[in-house]
Design an enzyme around this catalytic site. Structure first.
Site, PDB file in Angstrom:
ATOM      1  N   THR A  28      15.170   4.119 -19.775  1.00  0.00           N
ATOM      2  CA  THR A  28      14.130   3.095 -19.907  1.00  0.00           C
ATOM      3  C   THR A  28      14.408   2.235 -21.129  1.00  0.00           C
ATOM      4  O   THR A  28      14.633   2.758 -22.218  1.00  0.00           O
ATOM      5  CB  THR A  28      12.757   3.799 -20.013  1.00  0.00           C
ATOM      6  OG1 THR A  28      12.464   4.343 -18.739  1.00  0.00           O
ATOM      7  CG2 THR A  28      11.655   2.848 -20.434  1.00  0.00           C
ATOM      8  N   HIS A 178      12.441  10.055  -9.093  1.00  0.00           N
ATOM      9  CA  HIS A 178      12.163  10.616 -10.429  1.00  0.00           C
ATOM     10  C   HIS A 178      11.180  11.781 -10.276  1.00  0.00           C
ATOM     11  O   HIS A 178       9.971  11.587 -10.195  1.00  0.00           O
ATOM     12  CB  HIS A 178      11.572   9.531 -11.330  1.00  0.00           C
ATOM     13  CG  HIS A 178      11.621   9.858 -12.784  1.00  0.00           C
ATOM     14  ND1 HIS A 178      11.792  11.140 -13.266  1.00  0.00           N
ATOM     15  CD2 HIS A 178      11.537   9.061 -13.887  1.00  0.00           C
ATOM     16  CE1 HIS A 178      11.796  11.110 -14.596  1.00  0.00           C
ATOM     17  NE2 HIS A 178      11.640   9.859 -14.984  1.00  0.00           N
ATOM     18  N   ASN A 181      10.615  15.071 -16.099  1.00  0.00           N
ATOM     19  CA  ASN A 181      10.066  14.581 -17.373  1.00  0.00           C
ATOM     20  C   ASN A 181       8.553  14.410 -17.439  1.00  0.00           C
ATOM     21  O   ASN A 181       8.043  13.543 -18.150  1.00  0.00           O
ATOM     22  CB  ASN A 181      10.767  13.274 -17.785  1.00  0.00           C
ATOM     23  CG  ASN A 181      12.249  13.499 -18.047  1.00  0.00           C
ATOM     24  OD1 ASN A 181      12.681  14.638 -18.200  1.00  0.00           O
ATOM     25  ND2 ASN A 181      13.030  12.442 -18.087  1.00  0.00           N
ATOM     26  N   TYR A 183       6.309  13.400 -15.221  1.00  0.00           N
ATOM     27  CA  TYR A 183       5.635  12.313 -14.491  1.00  0.00           C
ATOM     28  C   TYR A 183       5.026  12.844 -13.189  1.00  0.00           C
ATOM     29  O   TYR A 183       5.037  14.040 -12.935  1.00  0.00           O
ATOM     30  CB  TYR A 183       6.602  11.145 -14.296  1.00  0.00           C
ATOM     31  CG  TYR A 183       7.023  10.562 -15.626  1.00  0.00           C
ATOM     32  CD1 TYR A 183       6.085   9.946 -16.462  1.00  0.00           C
ATOM     33  CD2 TYR A 183       8.331  10.686 -16.102  1.00  0.00           C
ATOM     34  CE1 TYR A 183       6.436   9.449 -17.708  1.00  0.00           C
ATOM     35  CE2 TYR A 183       8.696  10.190 -17.357  1.00  0.00           C
ATOM     36  CZ  TYR A 183       7.743   9.574 -18.149  1.00  0.00           C
ATOM     37  OH  TYR A 183       8.082   9.084 -19.388  1.00  0.00           O
ATOM     38  N   ASN A 238       6.353  15.146 -22.176  1.00  0.00           N
ATOM     39  CA  ASN A 238       5.060  14.629 -21.717  1.00  0.00           C
ATOM     40  C   ASN A 238       4.060  15.742 -21.416  1.00  0.00           C
ATOM     41  O   ASN A 238       3.300  15.673 -20.449  1.00  0.00           O
ATOM     42  CB  ASN A 238       5.242  13.699 -20.507  1.00  0.00           C
ATOM     43  CG  ASN A 238       5.894  12.388 -20.903  1.00  0.00           C
ATOM     44  OD1 ASN A 238       5.501  11.777 -21.893  1.00  0.00           O
ATOM     45  ND2 ASN A 238       6.906  11.967 -20.163  1.00  0.00           N
TER      46      ASN A 238
HETATM   47  C1  FMN Z   1      15.938   5.465 -24.494  1.00  0.00           C
HETATM   48  C2  FMN Z   1      15.790   6.539 -23.444  1.00  0.00           C
HETATM   49  C3  FMN Z   1      15.192   6.226 -22.240  1.00  0.00           C
HETATM   50  C4  FMN Z   1      15.107   7.178 -21.213  1.00  0.00           C
HETATM   51  N1  FMN Z   1      14.575   6.814 -20.008  1.00  0.00           N
HETATM   52  C5  FMN Z   1      14.606   7.683 -18.965  1.00  0.00           C
HETATM   53  C6  FMN Z   1      14.206   7.271 -17.662  1.00  0.00           C
HETATM   54  O1  FMN Z   1      13.840   6.109 -17.420  1.00  0.00           O
HETATM   55  N2  FMN Z   1      14.249   8.199 -16.667  1.00  0.00           N
HETATM   56  C7  FMN Z   1      14.664   9.485 -16.888  1.00  0.00           C
HETATM   57  O2  FMN Z   1      14.700  10.296 -15.947  1.00  0.00           O
HETATM   58  N3  FMN Z   1      15.082   9.887 -18.115  1.00  0.00           N
HETATM   59  C8  FMN Z   1      15.092   9.019 -19.134  1.00  0.00           C
HETATM   60  N4  FMN Z   1      15.569   9.405 -20.373  1.00  0.00           N
HETATM   61  C9  FMN Z   1      16.245  10.717 -20.506  1.00  0.00           C
HETATM   62  C10 FMN Z   1      17.759  10.537 -20.325  1.00  0.00           C
HETATM   63  O3  FMN Z   1      18.071  10.154 -18.991  1.00  0.00           O
HETATM   64  C11 FMN Z   1      18.525  11.853 -20.620  1.00  0.00           C
HETATM   65  O4  FMN Z   1      17.989  12.873 -19.821  1.00  0.00           O
HETATM   66  C12 FMN Z   1      18.453  12.260 -22.075  1.00  0.00           C
HETATM   67  O5  FMN Z   1      18.755  11.175 -22.939  1.00  0.00           O
HETATM   68  C13 FMN Z   1      19.425  13.409 -22.369  1.00  0.00           C
HETATM   69  O6  FMN Z   1      20.760  13.028 -22.061  1.00  0.00           O
HETATM   70  P1  FMN Z   1      21.806  12.622 -23.225  1.00  0.00           P
HETATM   71  O7  FMN Z   1      21.865  13.810 -24.170  1.00  0.00           O
HETATM   72  O8  FMN Z   1      23.110  12.387 -22.548  1.00  0.00           O
HETATM   73  O9  FMN Z   1      21.260  11.409 -23.923  1.00  0.00           O
HETATM   74  C14 FMN Z   1      15.619   8.488 -21.424  1.00  0.00           C
HETATM   75  C15 FMN Z   1      16.189   8.805 -22.666  1.00  0.00           C
HETATM   76  C16 FMN Z   1      16.286   7.849 -23.658  1.00  0.00           C
HETATM   77  C17 FMN Z   1      16.958   8.206 -24.971  1.00  0.00           C
END
Ligand code: FMN
Length: 366
Positions: A28, A178, A181, A183, A238
């Site tokens: 996001t 989705h 997380n 939701y 959440n």
């Molecule tokens: C800025 C940001 C926005 C995110 N938006 C979403 C999202 O829209 N949908 C979702 O399922 N997870 C979202 N996440 C979670 C990420 O998809 C991911 O699960 C999380 O960053 C862990 O992976 P990483 O260690 O590779 O960053 C978001 C995480 C971050 C940091």
């Protein structure tokens, strides 16, 4: 020098062939055109810059106004939004990339200021989450939700169905539901948020029902070979919790496997936090699910390579590393240093921290 691991091998995902095993996780970024919630031209640049990933998954996109929980997130329920997304998919496809859209209903993680006529957000039960959303330029406590009437549930499923139709019209290669997380779909699934005593509450079967019904509806529109889902069995994100996540997710994944979804995307541990927050047998999900297993959360090159080599996953989703490294694939291949991400520009704003991270090619030679 180019490093060789399974990470850079192609993968056949249903009807499409991915150039490598790296997936850009849904992220996001709150940069849609305010008011219409249309992804703007910068979004097309942002995704196209990252098109060397085997698969891009878009930021979560609300299936209805009711499904929105944060300021300036894009939707996929209006004609204008479909047109905006079309520009994104065209540009990604021009660069040879593949892109799925993540379909989102936030449920209780919302605020009255984002809802039509200042209405209460909806949830399985009228229990307010302890948590914040971002609205009107700042953080605010989420609003008190109201419990959905039984008669309203088919409308939620229809919203996902219409969003799927729209997504296909916008040129997406597929859909990610989705289910993670904290939701709406996870709120129904987990007993910390679902206290209903109708057909959607109580037993694991009842609580899992909405996630499976939405999956069935999306499959009916897009085809199972173009439908994936994201889950997060033990995340506390959440304010979500469940008394027996292993039994719950073993059941859910059996249902998803029967629907023949093309992939299961699993956030292992606490989203963006410790991978070992609670004991959980992910191998049990992998074993139960017939399609591809996409692993996420805190992966780096070494862990990703190891997990693929041991066949514990088929694809690895990277989140934050893709924010700051548009050419993450090339950098990992070359063993090059990665750019650090800037948290201050994650949510909202313009090109800064969005489309201005440098590629290796753009860096001055030393
Ligand atoms: C800025 C940001 C926005 C995110 N938006 C979403 C999202 O829209 N949908 C979702 O399922 N997870 C979202 N996440 C979670 C990420 O998809 C991911 O699960 C999380 O960053 C862990 O992976 P990483 O260690 O590779 O960053 C978001 C995480 C971050 C940091």
């Amino acid at each position: 020098m180019s490093r060789s691991t399974k990470l850079f091998e192609t993968y056949k995902l249903g009807p499409i062939t991915l150039a490598n095993r790296l997936v850009m996780a849904p992220l996001t970024r709150n940069r849609a055109v305010p008011g219409s919630f249309v992804p703007g031209p910068l979004a097309a640049d942002y995704y196209a810059q990252r098109a060397s990933a085997g698969l891009l998954i878009t930021e979560a996109s609300q299936v209805s106004q009711q499904g929105q929980g944060y300021q300036d997130t894009p939707g996929i329920y209006s004609k204008e939004q479909v047109a905006g997304w079309r520009k994104v998919t065209d540009k990604v496809h021009e660069r040879g990339g593949k892109i799925f859209i993540q379909l989102w209903h936030v449920g209780r993680i919302s605020h009255v200021d984002l809802q039509a006529n200042g209405a209460a957000p909806v949830a399985p039960s009228a229990i307010r989450a302890k948590g914040k959303t971002f609205v009107n330029g700042g953080f605010a406590d989420v609003s008190e939700p109201r419990a959905l009437e039984l008669s309203e549930i088919p409308g939620i499923i229809d919203d996902f169905k219409r969003a799927t139709k729209n997504a296909l019209e916008a040129g997406f290669d597929g859909i990610e539901i989705h289910g993670a997380n904290g939701y709406l779909l996870e709120q129904f699934a987990k007993d910390g948020a679902n206290k209903r005593n109708d057909a959607y509450g109580g037993s694991i079967e009842n609580r899992a029902k909405l996630m499976l019904e939405v999956s069935r509806a999306v499959v009916a529109e897009a085809g199972a070979e173009r439908t994936g889902i994201r889950i997060s069995p033990v995340t506390p994100a959440n304010d979500i919790s469940d008394s027996n996540p292993q039994a719950l997710y073993d059941h859910i994944v059996d249902g998803l496997s029967a629907l023949k979804l093309v992939y299961l995307h699993v956030v292992e541990g606490a989203t963006g936090g410790p991978r070992d927050i609670a004991p959980f047998d992910y191998a049990s999900l992998r074993k139960r699910f017939g399609g591809a297993y996409v692993a996420n959360n805190g992966y780096d090159f070494d862990l990703a390579s190891k997990v693929l080599e041991t066949n514990a996953a088929d694809l690895i989703a990277f989140g934050k590393p893709f924010i700051s490294n548009p050419d993450l694939v090339e950098r990992l291949k070359a063993g090059a240093a990665l750019n650090d991400w800037d948290k201050n520009t994650f949510y909202g704003g313009g090109a800064k921290g969005y489309t201005d991270y440098p590629t290796l090619a753009a860096e001055p030679a030393e």
